[in-house]
Design a protein around this motif. Structure first.
Motif, PDB file in Angstrom:
ATOM      1  N   ILE A 106       7.496  18.817 -90.709  1.00  0.00           N
ATOM      2  CA  ILE A 106       7.374  19.130 -92.129  1.00  0.00           C
ATOM      3  C   ILE A 106       6.320  20.213 -92.310  1.00  0.00           C
ATOM      4  N   ALA A 107       6.502  20.999 -93.372  1.00  0.00           N
ATOM      5  CA  ALA A 107       5.558  22.082 -93.662  1.00  0.00           C
ATOM      6  C   ALA A 107       4.355  21.514 -94.413  1.00  0.00           C
ATOM      7  N   ILE A 108       3.239  21.359 -93.718  1.00  0.00           N
ATOM      8  CA  ILE A 108       2.011  20.878 -94.360  1.00  0.00           C
ATOM      9  C   ILE A 108       1.397  22.056 -95.125  1.00  0.00           C
ATOM     10  N   HIS A 109       1.193  21.876 -96.416  1.00  0.00           N
ATOM     11  CA  HIS A 109       0.702  23.012 -97.208  1.00  0.00           C
ATOM     12  C   HIS A 109      -0.742  22.883 -97.655  1.00  0.00           C
ATOM     13  N   GLY A 110      -1.342  21.738 -97.447  1.00  0.00           N
ATOM     14  CA  GLY A 110      -2.747  21.582 -97.796  1.00  0.00           C
ATOM     15  C   GLY A 110      -3.250  20.242 -97.311  1.00  0.00           C
ATOM     16  N   VAL A 111      -4.493  20.209 -96.807  1.00  0.00           N
ATOM     17  CA  VAL A 111      -5.097  18.948 -96.348  1.00  0.00           C
ATOM     18  C   VAL A 111      -6.571  18.960 -96.709  1.00  0.00           C
ATOM     19  N   THR A 112      -7.044  17.866 -97.308  1.00  0.00           N
ATOM     20  CA  THR A 112      -8.485  17.672 -97.473  1.00  0.00           C
ATOM     21  C   THR A 112      -8.845  16.307 -96.880  1.00  0.00           C
ATOM     22  N   VAL A 113     -10.010  16.255 -96.278  1.00  0.00           N
ATOM     23  CA  VAL A 113     -10.508  14.995 -95.696  1.00  0.00           C
ATOM     24  C   VAL A 113     -11.931  14.796 -96.196  1.00  0.00           C
ATOM     25  N   ALA A 128      17.435   3.550 -82.814  1.00  0.00           N
ATOM     26  CA  ALA A 128      16.498   4.427 -83.516  1.00  0.00           C
ATOM     27  C   ALA A 128      17.166   5.772 -83.810  1.00  0.00           C
ATOM     28  N   ARG A 129      16.846   6.355 -84.951  1.00  0.00           N
ATOM     29  CA  ARG A 129      17.417   7.655 -85.343  1.00  0.00           C
ATOM     30  C   ARG A 129      16.433   8.341 -86.266  1.00  0.00           C
ATOM     31  N   MET A 130      16.558   9.643 -86.393  1.00  0.00           N
ATOM     32  CA  MET A 130      15.823  10.359 -87.422  1.00  0.00           C
ATOM     33  C   MET A 130      16.787  10.556 -88.589  1.00  0.00           C
ATOM     34  N   VAL A 131      16.452   9.919 -89.719  1.00  0.00           N
ATOM     35  CA  VAL A 131      17.326   9.921 -90.894  1.00  0.00           C
ATOM     36  C   VAL A 131      17.561  11.352 -91.379  1.00  0.00           C
ATOM     37  N   ASP A 132      18.792  11.644 -91.754  1.00  0.00           N
ATOM     38  CA  ASP A 132      19.136  12.990 -92.223  1.00  0.00           C
ATOM     39  C   ASP A 132      18.588  13.222 -93.636  1.00  0.00           C
ATOM     40  N   VAL A 133      17.708  14.194 -93.783  1.00  0.00           N
ATOM     41  CA  VAL A 133      17.154  14.522 -95.103  1.00  0.00           C
ATOM     42  C   VAL A 133      17.563  15.923 -95.543  1.00  0.00           C
ATOM     43  N   SER A 134      18.561  16.497 -94.891  1.00  0.00           N
ATOM     44  CA  SER A 134      18.890  17.898 -95.211  1.00  0.00           C
ATOM     45  C   SER A 134      19.390  18.066 -96.644  1.00  0.00           C
ATOM     46  N   ALA A 135      19.867  16.977 -97.242  1.00  0.00           N
ATOM     47  CA  ALA A 135      20.364  17.095 -98.613  1.00  0.00           C
ATOM     48  C   ALA A 135      19.288  16.818 -99.655  1.00  0.00           C
ATOM     49  N   LYS A 136      18.073  16.431 -99.217  1.00  0.00           N
ATOM     50  CA  LYS A 136      17.004  16.154-100.184  1.00  0.00           C
ATOM     51  C   LYS A 136      16.432  17.474-100.705  1.00  0.00           C
ATOM     52  N   ALA A 137      15.888  17.432-101.914  1.00  0.00           N
ATOM     53  CA  ALA A 137      15.392  18.654-102.541  1.00  0.00           C
ATOM     54  C   ALA A 137      14.009  19.029-102.016  1.00  0.00           C
ATOM     55  N   VAL A 138      13.746  20.331-101.926  1.00  0.00           N
ATOM     56  CA  VAL A 138      12.402  20.819-101.646  1.00  0.00           C
ATOM     57  C   VAL A 138      11.589  20.691-102.929  1.00  0.00           C
ATOM     58  N   THR A 139      10.625  19.763-102.953  1.00  0.00           N
ATOM     59  CA  THR A 139       9.779  19.625-104.141  1.00  0.00           C
ATOM     60  C   THR A 139       8.339  19.455-103.684  1.00  0.00           C
ATOM     61  N   VAL A 140       7.419  19.678-104.607  1.00  0.00           N
ATOM     62  CA  VAL A 140       6.000  19.499-104.281  1.00  0.00           C
ATOM     63  C   VAL A 140       5.701  18.005-104.230  1.00  0.00           C
ATOM     64  N   ARG A 141       5.065  17.581-103.165  1.00  0.00           N
ATOM     65  CA  ARG A 141       4.768  16.180-102.928  1.00  0.00           C
ATOM     66  C   ARG A 141       3.336  16.071-102.422  1.00  0.00           C
ATOM     67  N   THR A 191      -6.054  13.673 -98.333  1.00  0.00           N
ATOM     68  CA  THR A 191      -4.918  14.026 -99.179  1.00  0.00           C
ATOM     69  C   THR A 191      -4.152  15.167 -98.521  1.00  0.00           C
ATOM     70  N   VAL A 192      -2.836  14.985 -98.415  1.00  0.00           N
ATOM     71  CA  VAL A 192      -1.963  15.985 -97.826  1.00  0.00           C
ATOM     72  C   VAL A 192      -0.963  16.422 -98.893  1.00  0.00           C
ATOM     73  N   ARG A 193      -0.713  17.730 -98.963  1.00  0.00           N
ATOM     74  CA  ARG A 193       0.260  18.261 -99.931  1.00  0.00           C
ATOM     75  C   ARG A 193       1.323  19.070 -99.193  1.00  0.00           C
ATOM     76  N   THR A 194       2.534  19.069 -99.753  1.00  0.00           N
ATOM     77  CA  THR A 194       3.601  19.870 -99.187  1.00  0.00           C
ATOM     78  C   THR A 194       4.581  20.273-100.274  1.00  0.00           C
ATOM     79  N   ALA A 195       5.405  21.245 -99.961  1.00  0.00           N
ATOM     80  CA  ALA A 195       6.605  21.514-100.746  1.00  0.00           C
ATOM     81  C   ALA A 195       7.736  21.453 -99.730  1.00  0.00           C
ATOM     82  N   ASP A 196       8.324  20.275 -99.583  1.00  0.00           N
ATOM     83  CA  ASP A 196       9.335  20.094 -98.542  1.00  0.00           C
ATOM     84  C   ASP A 196      10.257  18.951 -98.935  1.00  0.00           C
TER      85      ASP A 196
END
Lengths: 160, 160, 160, 160, 160, 160
Positions: free
Chosen positions: D84-91, D18-31, D105-110
């Motif tokens: 991860i930086a959670i930037h918005g949540v609605t339930v 088991a490992r935590m996959v390296d995402v340091s090279a991924k772009a910060v985008t709104v998701r 619905t969860v939103r982030t820019a990460d």
């Protein structure tokens, strides 16, 4: 790092009060740190960890997963550590004739280094190994928990 | 502890699956555990920790408090540890010529021993010491984290 | 359980305000709860989980360990749950032709039942399975998370 | 996502660790990610949740808040998830004739997606609903917890 | 409580080192504590909290639930507090012409009192009220957080 | 902040449901917040805190460290707060003739302000002071917990 930083503790101010150092002006860059440690145990435990005669099953997996989770918990455990975005963690556990060797690498793209995260990962993987074997060996020891290498940030690469 | 417990890992079942062992039938008794460890560092750091020339301030207090809090966090960190009522924790930090000696004692009146809590206390106090000194000494090492003594429970007193 | 308890929510008072119900007068007795759930996924994932062609490695171990840890975290997650002494947890994961079957049993000697702990264990093991397989199957579903049986406490044994 | 990612588990390495996959090279985008689930319960509970005869009070609010908090706790619960930086949540909770429908619905820019955060939000809101109603209906079931839609990131929008 | 306890801090030893006091020899008895506090805010906020013109919705519920959860988190927040079995929590929020009055009662059957748990409950409910209203009133103040009454334990009932 | 934000609670939607407001479109900028509070206690405690006759030891350090750690825990405690990258924390404790004055400053480079983090830091430092002195003064009070100043973000600097 300046000379004055090299000759005092940055985590206490001039009056000696603990503080979390302000890093808001540091750059977001890719950084990594590798730490290692060792759990010394008995031949009986080593045989069990190698699966001789009994299923070793999840024994090493539990330590590996505990280490990964602990890396994420570092700012909860070490009071003056900054919360940081952990972007990758690997934990390698190798069973040797003397015990279990632990090597962890943590990566981030953030404002501070991840040496403490790598050390915490190793230490908690080591604690979990001791928990796993303690019914067979009460005297197991965690030793040589230390940073092996760091990359990135203002001070660049450092190797032990 | 039976012979069969002595020769296998109680934290994995016969198929090798991790489990939290059932202790609901064990008696609530007063138990204690003492663990120790050592952080090796440089003369420059030792001088700072002894307050030579600068206020050492909260440096040791941070490690002591981190250790106490970590003892309470043990079941969060070590996956197969039981949540347990921690009833007392002391952490002694002594600055020597070679580094910082850490001794922690944890007490409880509950159904399982507190060896893992004492070890976790020492390990996290050690991690916090390294965090405190890392601006001056990147190469500090946590070593010899181990149980020194336990009392109480079915197996009674054990000393290293 | 009285009739009036059967016809209202015990977690809100007469004005509708959330509360944690007082259980200090309930007896400490041995209690258990078993819950189950299922993660539906694709034949491709099932082949991977069975280790056909690639090492399945820690895939199931991660879910099992996450479930055990989540059982301990129940009062942190479910706001009106009592903190409780978890005394034993087992999590069985079985790969079937349609997905992964999860069965968890939690035991305690405390003042309230552990149904919520068993359900939380199953739900988080299920979430972790989905995390493990999501690169191959984005459409995996957790379904049928439910209590199968409880024992102990004032109301004794209940089976679905 | 490459073909090879589609045919293996990214969370274990070639040896199965088991490992935590390296995402340091991924772009910060709104998701964003939207997940749903359902809690099946009895007509008696549904009447209570609709406030027929008694104040429903905080019953749904507790589940909504528990879900929001759990979204923030995802990396603590699911071992290989990145913090991860959670930037918005609605339930959204809707009481139907058969039970309670949950949509989050969860939103982030990460740097990574938030599908696991949305699923965790739904699962824990569901667990909290079961806790709320369990005095009246012990047999309530959480079912159909699944991702409905994701947006952003390299792979763009996906809908079930 | 002895005279000497009355004249020194029990949380530091004779050298001044922080410690968690050993309570393993104290009796398990039913104990309670009630604490109160007040959040001062503007008439505009008070009108909103009373639901004048707009749905007040979950505003007070969020604070109530946050308070209950914080009571459980007390030993995580207050370093020298013992982890304790919380057996019941109620939080009453009353909107007055000057702000929001908060009263919390915590009950346990354990070895130490729950005054800190009741105070933590009130303080975090107050922080959550401020978070709720801060878009309308940045200047809201938490005031008068204090123990009103405790019962049980060796020292019996105390009232302010 | 728009007029409509000034006249309603942003943390509940039009139906009154609690939500975490979406801040993914807000800019990452350097922000700070300073909060203050006061713990009122007796002359006997103040003498102890000033170290008259006995070592005050870690008494203030424990509160300072608890405050720093609590700042990091804010999103765990206050349900609708965003998880945020805390980049610096200082906590000043001053013993006056009436009690202990607490001032905390939190800095970040992130998408939302850190007022709640500064308030949480003060409140938990205050709770820890009360825990420290409670054996000598059961009637200590936390009062006047409030934001003093904020800087950065869209609305710029605000002072009480």
């Amino acid at each position: 790092m300046t000379d004055s930083e090299r000759t005092r503790f940055t985590h206490v101010d001039q009056r000696g009060a603990a503080r979390m150092v302000d890093v808001s002006a540091k750059a977001v860059t890719v950084r990594s740190a590798t730490a290692s440690g060792f759990v010394t145990t008995t031949p009986a435990v080593i045989a069990l960890l190698r699966g001789e005669g009994v299923p070793k099953g999840d024994a090493l997996a539990v330590a590996r997963i505990a280490g990964i989770q602990a890396a994420k918990r570092t700012p909860d455990l070490v009071p003056l550590c900054h919360p940081i975005a952990i972007h990758g963690v690997t934990v390698d556990l190798e069973v040797t004739d003397l015990g279990v060797s632990i090597v962890a690498t943590v990566r981030t793209a953030d404002r501070t280094g991840v040496e403490m995260e790598a050390l915490t990962c190793v230490a908690v993987a080591g604690l979990t190994m001791i928990d796993m074997v303690k019914a067979v060996d009460r005297a197991a020891v965690i030793t040589d928990v230390r940073v092996e290498e760091k990359t990135g940030g203002r001070s660049g690469t450092w190797r032990r």
